[in-house]
Design an enzyme around this catalytic site. Sequence first.
Site, PDB file in Angstrom:
ATOM      1  N   ASP A   1       0.821  -1.225   0.000  1.00  0.00           N
ATOM      2  CA  ASP A   1       0.000   0.000   0.000  1.00  0.00           C
ATOM      3  C   ASP A   1       0.849   1.267   0.000  1.00  0.00           C
ATOM      4  O   ASP A   1       0.413   2.311   0.478  1.00  0.00           O
ATOM      5  CB  ASP A   1      -0.951   0.042   1.215  1.00  0.00           C
TER       6      ASP A   1
ATOM      7  N   LYS B   1       2.304   2.334  -4.929  1.00  0.00           N
ATOM      8  CA  LYS B   1       2.954   1.840  -6.151  1.00  0.00           C
ATOM      9  C   LYS B   1       2.109   2.177  -7.379  1.00  0.00           C
ATOM     10  O   LYS B   1       2.643   2.498  -8.431  1.00  0.00           O
ATOM     11  CB  LYS B   1       3.156   0.316  -6.081  1.00  0.00           C
TER      12      LYS B   1
ATOM     13  N   LYS C   1       0.261   4.706  -8.074  1.00  0.00           N
ATOM     14  CA  LYS C   1       0.486   6.064  -8.581  1.00  0.00           C
ATOM     15  C   LYS C   1       1.848   6.165  -9.275  1.00  0.00           C
ATOM     16  O   LYS C   1       1.955   6.736 -10.357  1.00  0.00           O
ATOM     17  CB  LYS C   1       0.408   7.081  -7.439  1.00  0.00           C
TER      18      LYS C   1
ATOM     19  N   GLY D   1      -4.471  -4.171  -4.608  1.00  0.00           N
ATOM     20  CA  GLY D   1      -5.412  -3.111  -4.992  1.00  0.00           C
ATOM     21  C   GLY D   1      -4.653  -1.827  -5.174  1.00  0.00           C
ATOM     22  O   GLY D   1      -4.187  -1.236  -4.213  1.00  0.00           O
ATOM     23  N   HIS D   2      -4.465  -1.424  -6.428  1.00  0.00           N
ATOM     24  CA  HIS D   2      -3.779  -0.158  -6.670  1.00  0.00           C
ATOM     25  C   HIS D   2      -4.822   0.901  -6.967  1.00  0.00           C
ATOM     26  O   HIS D   2      -5.714   0.680  -7.775  1.00  0.00           O
ATOM     27  CB  HIS D   2      -2.871  -0.268  -7.897  1.00  0.00           C
ATOM     28  N   THR D   3      -4.665   2.037  -6.331  1.00  0.00           N
ATOM     29  CA  THR D   3      -5.604   3.126  -6.575  1.00  0.00           C
ATOM     30  C   THR D   3      -4.882   4.213  -7.346  1.00  0.00           C
ATOM     31  O   THR D   3      -3.816   4.655  -6.936  1.00  0.00           O
ATOM     32  CB  THR D   3      -6.096   3.701  -5.234  1.00  0.00           C
TER      33      THR D   3
ATOM     34  N   GLN E   1       1.862  -5.813  -3.341  1.00  0.00           N
ATOM     35  CA  GLN E   1       2.201  -5.933  -1.913  1.00  0.00           C
ATOM     36  C   GLN E   1       3.574  -5.273  -1.648  1.00  0.00           C
ATOM     37  O   GLN E   1       3.949  -4.377  -2.381  1.00  0.00           O
ATOM     38  CB  GLN E   1       2.165  -7.387  -1.442  1.00  0.00           C
TER      39      GLN E   1
ATOM     40  N   THR F   1       2.682 -12.660   2.307  1.00  0.00           N
ATOM     41  CA  THR F   1       1.864 -13.135   1.204  1.00  0.00           C
ATOM     42  C   THR F   1       2.535 -14.390   0.632  1.00  0.00           C
ATOM     43  O   THR F   1       3.594 -14.796   1.104  1.00  0.00           O
ATOM     44  CB  THR F   1       1.662 -11.986   0.179  1.00  0.00           C
TER      45      THR F   1
ATOM     46  N   ARG G   1      -5.847   0.308   8.156  1.00  0.00           N
ATOM     47  CA  ARG G   1      -4.445  -0.093   8.219  1.00  0.00           C
ATOM     48  C   ARG G   1      -3.830   0.361   9.545  1.00  0.00           C
ATOM     49  O   ARG G   1      -4.191   1.413  10.052  1.00  0.00           O
ATOM     50  CB  ARG G   1      -3.659   0.536   7.070  1.00  0.00           C
TER      51      ARG G   1
ATOM     52  N   SER H   1       6.198  12.106  -3.582  1.00  0.00           N
ATOM     53  CA  SER H   1       4.801  12.289  -3.967  1.00  0.00           C
ATOM     54  C   SER H   1       4.096  13.072  -2.862  1.00  0.00           C
ATOM     55  O   SER H   1       4.244  12.776  -1.681  1.00  0.00           O
ATOM     56  CB  SER H   1       4.159  10.918  -4.178  1.00  0.00           C
TER      57      SER H   1
END
Length: 426
Positions: free
Chosen positions: A18, A21, A23, A45-47, A226, A241, A307, A415
């Site tokens: 999280d 990555k 972005k 899950g990439h946002t 991950q 994982t 988280r 960022s």
Amino acid sequence: MFDQHIRTLVVVGAQWGDEGKGKLVDVIAEGADWVVRYQGGANAGHTVAIGGRSFVLHQIPSGILHPGVRCAIGNGVVLDPDTLFEEIEELIADGVDVSGRLYVSDRAHLVMPYHKLLDGESAASKQIGTTGRGIGPAYEDKVARRGVRVLDLRHPERLRSLVESGIAHANTQLAAFGSSQRADVESTVDLLERLAPRLLELADDIGLVVSRARKSGAAVLLEGAQGSLLDVDHGTYPFVTSSNTTSGGAVTGAGLAPTSIDAVLGVVKAYTTRVGNGPLPTELDEPLASEVRRLGNEYGATTGRPRRCGWFDAVVVRYASRINGLTGLAVTKLDVLDTLDRLGLCTGYELDGETFTEFPGDLVTLDAVKPRYEWMEGWQKPTTEARRMEDLPSQARRYLDRIQELAETRIAYISVGTRRDQIIGL
Ligand code: GDP
């Protein structure tokens, strides 16, 4: 990021996932010809925020949001065909044209409905706090040589026999877990036969295709999911994982040679988070933990789970730098710290009068250590409009300098917000 020397770049998470990555991959993919996902599955899950819209990608590389970029799901990924097509439909509905530029490795293993059943029912999954998407059981079957690969869809009889043996094993396990659920051969084969034509249309020998593209000069981005501390070999085992998230996994999972990698970018938050159980030495106490969670919107993109939040842990990032061979760091979410008056940087762990500056492999040690902090002054000014290093408050520059020193890795990007343009390239 890509230039005449850097033609193949790996982007990895250098904490517990999280890190943002999605972005970074989105920003760097602008200059890429190919983006390949190399491990994990629909548990990632990439946002990515573009023009006020937010895209959540689970299996498809974030590069898909750039029209000219070709994207592939590598052999190291365990692929859930059902949700892949849902993701494709969503992208099409959002106006993203995926035709002719999304590929799937014919060697990738499939996540079956029975893997999801097993993930939901096993005590081990509950203890680790998995996403319940069947990823762990699919990798278990892969290693046990019981898996079903995309290329098996070409042979209906072979497919049926593989499904039969997979289900026989799954049902034995479900019974052993005390579950009343059972997987069914006919409905599983039906589902696969329905999905097979579309999936086989996307299937190819990705290692070969991408190697050829490299030879003709293509810029290739290998996208990790991950984080390094969740790597099955190098992470906080067993709270990890089921795949190699680190740069070694990038080559095996994409089907390229180790010597093909030119650079490895490690993405880190300006603080630390982790989802689920397992060690997090710098975990914050309340009420600061909730404050950082609120400021950073630290809820999982796949599960919505809150988280756990902690100070930046330089022991972790220096370790991640070593095992990945990081050539640069991308520090994300600096803006999340804008209002805090002081910040902790963990420089080592203490236990029984001894100081550790290397990350211990032993969970018993990790659970007992106390982080040693260096306290830095906060900047208490907004950073979201900064586009050059000089635009950042001096305290923020000092904080980043110290991260760079402690992690022994140079910072290549900072960022300062969710949008594509909120980035400082160094
Ligand atoms: P990934 O799995 O590593 O791609 O990370 P996620 O997508 O789960 O989480 C990153 C979240 O942080 C997303 O919601 C991003 O939009 C957001 N994000 C990324 N970079 C920044 C940043 O610099 N500042 C802020 N405030 N949010 C960011």
